[in-house]
Scaffold this motif. Structure first.
Motif, PDB file in Angstrom:
ATOM      1  N   VAL A  71       0.623  -1.179   0.257  1.00  0.00           N
ATOM      2  CA  VAL A  71       0.285   0.057   0.424  1.00  0.00           C
ATOM      3  C   VAL A  71       0.934   0.850  -0.216  1.00  0.00           C
ATOM      4  O   VAL A  71       1.992   1.042   0.877  1.00  0.00           O
ATOM      5  CB  VAL A  71      -0.961   0.310   1.310  1.00  0.00           C
ATOM      6  N   GLU A  72       0.510   2.000  -0.548  1.00  0.00           N
ATOM      7  CA  GLU A  72       1.210   3.092  -0.944  1.00  0.00           C
ATOM      8  C   GLU A  72       0.865   4.699  -0.401  1.00  0.00           C
ATOM      9  O   GLU A  72      -0.411   4.900  -0.914  1.00  0.00           O
ATOM     10  CB  GLU A  72       1.648   3.569  -2.442  1.00  0.00           C
ATOM     11  N   TYR A  73       1.993   5.516   0.141  1.00  0.00           N
ATOM     12  CA  TYR A  73       1.017   6.885   1.201  1.00  0.00           C
ATOM     13  C   TYR A  73       2.010   7.790   0.606  1.00  0.00           C
ATOM     14  O   TYR A  73       2.916   8.062   0.539  1.00  0.00           O
ATOM     15  CB  TYR A  73       1.451   6.893   2.240  1.00  0.00           C
ATOM     16  N   LEU A  74       1.077   8.692   0.756  1.00  0.00           N
ATOM     17  CA  LEU A  74       2.262  10.127   0.087  1.00  0.00           C
ATOM     18  C   LEU A  74       2.293  10.820   1.844  1.00  0.00           C
ATOM     19  O   LEU A  74       1.536  11.133   2.526  1.00  0.00           O
ATOM     20  CB  LEU A  74       1.348  11.294  -0.328  1.00  0.00           C
ATOM     21  N   GLU A  75       3.766  10.949   1.719  1.00  0.00           N
ATOM     22  CA  GLU A  75       4.409  11.715   3.799  1.00  0.00           C
ATOM     23  C   GLU A  75       4.945  12.839   2.783  1.00  0.00           C
ATOM     24  O   GLU A  75       5.523  13.682   1.759  1.00  0.00           O
ATOM     25  CB  GLU A  75       5.852  11.027   3.937  1.00  0.00           C
ATOM     26  N   GLY A  76       4.637  13.920   4.542  1.00  0.00           N
ATOM     27  CA  GLY A  76       5.953  15.104   4.210  1.00  0.00           C
ATOM     28  C   GLY A  76       5.337  16.200   2.847  1.00  0.00           C
ATOM     29  O   GLY A  76       4.010  16.043   1.966  1.00  0.00           O
ATOM     30  N   PRO A  77       5.204  17.411   3.330  1.00  0.00           N
ATOM     31  CA  PRO A  77       4.987  18.871   2.119  1.00  0.00           C
ATOM     32  C   PRO A  77       5.306  18.318   0.735  1.00  0.00           C
ATOM     33  O   PRO A  77       4.811  18.572  -0.433  1.00  0.00           O
ATOM     34  CB  PRO A  77       5.497  19.643   2.446  1.00  0.00           C
ATOM     35  N   GLU A  78       6.224  17.571   0.620  1.00  0.00           N
ATOM     36  CA  GLU A  78       6.587  16.949  -0.473  1.00  0.00           C
ATOM     37  C   GLU A  78       6.675  16.239  -1.278  1.00  0.00           C
ATOM     38  O   GLU A  78       6.626  15.282  -2.905  1.00  0.00           O
ATOM     39  CB  GLU A  78       8.723  16.353  -0.225  1.00  0.00           C
ATOM     40  N   LYS A  79       5.400  15.376  -0.796  1.00  0.00           N
ATOM     41  CA  LYS A  79       4.426  14.222  -0.962  1.00  0.00           C
ATOM     42  C   LYS A  79       5.898  12.879  -1.536  1.00  0.00           C
ATOM     43  O   LYS A  79       5.319  11.999  -2.121  1.00  0.00           O
ATOM     44  CB  LYS A  79       3.534  14.360  -2.340  1.00  0.00           C
ATOM     45  N   PHE A  80       6.313  13.096  -0.603  1.00  0.00           N
ATOM     46  CA  PHE A  80       7.594  11.673  -0.791  1.00  0.00           C
ATOM     47  C   PHE A  80       6.626  10.478  -0.689  1.00  0.00           C
ATOM     48  O   PHE A  80       5.276  10.240   0.435  1.00  0.00           O
ATOM     49  CB  PHE A  80       8.406  11.390   0.378  1.00  0.00           C
ATOM     50  N   SER A  81       6.636   9.254  -1.724  1.00  0.00           N
ATOM     51  CA  SER A  81       6.045   7.944  -1.201  1.00  0.00           C
ATOM     52  C   SER A  81       6.957   6.910  -0.123  1.00  0.00           C
ATOM     53  O   SER A  81       7.927   7.070   0.013  1.00  0.00           O
ATOM     54  CB  SER A  81       5.897   7.304  -2.786  1.00  0.00           C
ATOM     55  N   ARG A  82       5.825   7.095   0.174  1.00  0.00           N
ATOM     56  CA  ARG A  82       6.084   5.817   0.839  1.00  0.00           C
ATOM     57  C   ARG A  82       5.259   4.333   0.721  1.00  0.00           C
ATOM     58  O   ARG A  82       3.971   4.639   1.181  1.00  0.00           O
ATOM     59  CB  ARG A  82       6.024   5.882   2.936  1.00  0.00           C
TER      60      ARG A  82
END
Length: 190
Positions: A71-82
């Motif tokens: 499952v892919e999530y977006l993190e932080g203001p840069e919208k990094f992929s996790r």
């Protein structure tokens, strides 16, 4: 005659409603900015099955990550992929010649692609070409430095014996490693 008009009236109503719904979507294959704005931090962006990622360097495969589910999530203001892998994973490392050097398995893990970092958790096992085996509960891979490390307890078994310790840093092929604190070691003597 009335039955025909009623039947065609229903078809016309359905076709009109369908065309209105289609035009509201902004066209086939496009997502409106409003829909993209709805993806919020902490909410899944995508879900994938039977994934496979390759890490290459100078056109050569250096690592392959596979997992049955992610499952892919977006993190932080840069919208990094996790990328969260919750049903197990396998991370295979290859040398400069393309030969497999080590193989890692774990119950679950996380991949941060933009950060070049992965973490394996739960019954982590790493085996190298010399038949040495590392067992721990958590292991981190730093892609840029090509190292793996942990602060957790480790168990290393080989033909030479057994080493129990806490904390480890190694190259990704697990051929050169350093244990931070050795608690016990047993050597086989012939």
């Amino acid at each position: 005659m009335n039955r025909r008009l009623t039947r065609y009236g229903h078809i016309a109503s359905f076709a009109t409603a369908f065309l209105i719904a289609l035009s509201a979507c902004g066209g086939a294959g496009t997502a409106s900015p409003d829909v993209l704005g709805m993806l919020r931090q902490g909410e899944p962006q995508s879900e994938s099955y039977k994934i496979s990622y390759l890490h290459t360097d100078s056109g050569r495969v250096r690592a392959r990550l596979t997992a049955p589910h992610a499952v892919e999530y977006l993190e932080g203001p840069e919208k990094f992929s996790r990328l969260e892998m919750d049903r197990g994973l396998r991370l295979t490392f290859y040398g400069k010649t393309g030969a497999q050097e080590s193989d890692l398995t774990a119950n679950e893990g996380t991949l941060w692609r933009q950060k070049g970092k992965a973490e394996a958790r739960g019954k982590v096992v790493l085996k190298n070409a010399k038949n040495e085996m590392l067992e721990t509960e958590r292991l981190e891979w730093l892609q840029a430095q090509d190292i793996i490390r942990t602060d957790a307890p480790v168990r290393i078994t080989s033909e030479q014996g057994l080493i129990l310790g806490t904390g480890l840093e190694s190259n990704a092929s697990f051929t050169r490693y350093r244990i931070f604190k050795i608690r016990q070691s047993t050597l086989n003597v012939e």
